[in-house]
Design a protein around this motif. Structure first.
Motif, PDB file in Angstrom:
ATOM      1  N   ILE A   1      36.119   5.094 -52.501  1.00 15.49           N
ATOM      2  CA  ILE A   1      35.280   4.160 -52.242  1.00 15.49           C
ATOM      3  C   ILE A   1      33.909   4.939 -52.447  1.00 15.49           C
ATOM      4  CG2 ILE A   1      33.852   3.498 -50.946  1.00 15.49           C
ATOM      5  CD1 ILE A   1      35.889   2.596 -49.214  1.00 15.49           C
TER       6      ILE A   1
ATOM      7  N   TRP B   1      34.287  -0.108 -54.926  1.00 20.20           N
ATOM      8  CA  TRP B   1      35.566   0.172 -54.809  1.00 20.20           C
ATOM      9  C   TRP B   1      35.559  -1.033 -55.721  1.00 20.20           C
ATOM     10  CZ3 TRP B   1      33.310  -1.479 -50.745  1.00 20.20           C
ATOM     11  CH2 TRP B   1      33.397  -3.103 -49.937  1.00 20.20           C
TER      12      TRP B   1
ATOM     13  N   LYS C   1      42.258  -0.960 -54.185  1.00 20.32           N
ATOM     14  CA  LYS C   1      42.699  -1.315 -52.266  1.00 20.32           C
ATOM     15  C   LYS C   1      43.827  -2.037 -52.126  1.00 20.32           C
ATOM     16  CE  LYS C   1      40.645  -4.341 -48.877  1.00 20.32           C
ATOM     17  NZ  LYS C   1      39.300  -5.554 -48.564  1.00 20.32           N
TER      18      LYS C   1
END
Length: 140
Positions: free
Chosen positions: A3, A79, A138
């Motif tokens: 991130i 992200w 992710k």
């Protein structure tokens, strides 16, 4: 999952008559967040463009939660929400000066050849980017 964080000192010119950040400026801030993320992963979008590849936005979603105001420092967190070798979806959260969640969003992108606007495979043409995106997206 990586991130990236980018801070913006809210300028008067970015606000409306009420001192609240004008809604379209969040899209600009999302671009700054994407650029920061790409840089932190070791790449430069400008180099991709120099190689004749563009990454247009094909979809964008923004949800406004609470205002960001003139004089505050906004924090943009970015992200890789998902990635499949062709399409990249970036996720965003923007916080106001009180650390309240002000905006959430996502933008979808594909890479295309500059001269034809035909999609390309990031996996095939930019294997280093592909590897970094796979590693830092992710988890499902």
């Amino acid at each position: 999952m990586h991130i990236a964080e980018h801070q913006i000192e809210v300028r008067y010119a970015e606000t409306d008559q009420m001192g609240v950040v004008y809604h379209a400026n969040y899209l600009v801030w999302m671009e700054l967040g994407r650029t920061q993320l790409i840089r932190e992963l070791g790449f430069e979008y400008a180099q991709m463009e120099a190689d004749g590849i563009l990454s247009p936005v094909i979809d964008i979603q923004v949800s406004y939660k609470t205002p960001v105001r003139y004089g505050q420092v906004a924090i943009i967190k970015t992200w890789i929400e998902s990635y499949d070798g062709i399409r990249v979806v970036y996720g965003y959260e923007i916080f106001n000066g009180n650390q309240d969640l002000a905006v959430t969003g996502q933008s979808s992108h594909v890479c295309v050849k500059k001269e034809s606007f035909r999609p390309i495979s990031i996996k095939r043409l930019f294997p280093d980017w592909h590897e970094a995106y796979e590693k830092n997206k992710k988890p499902v």
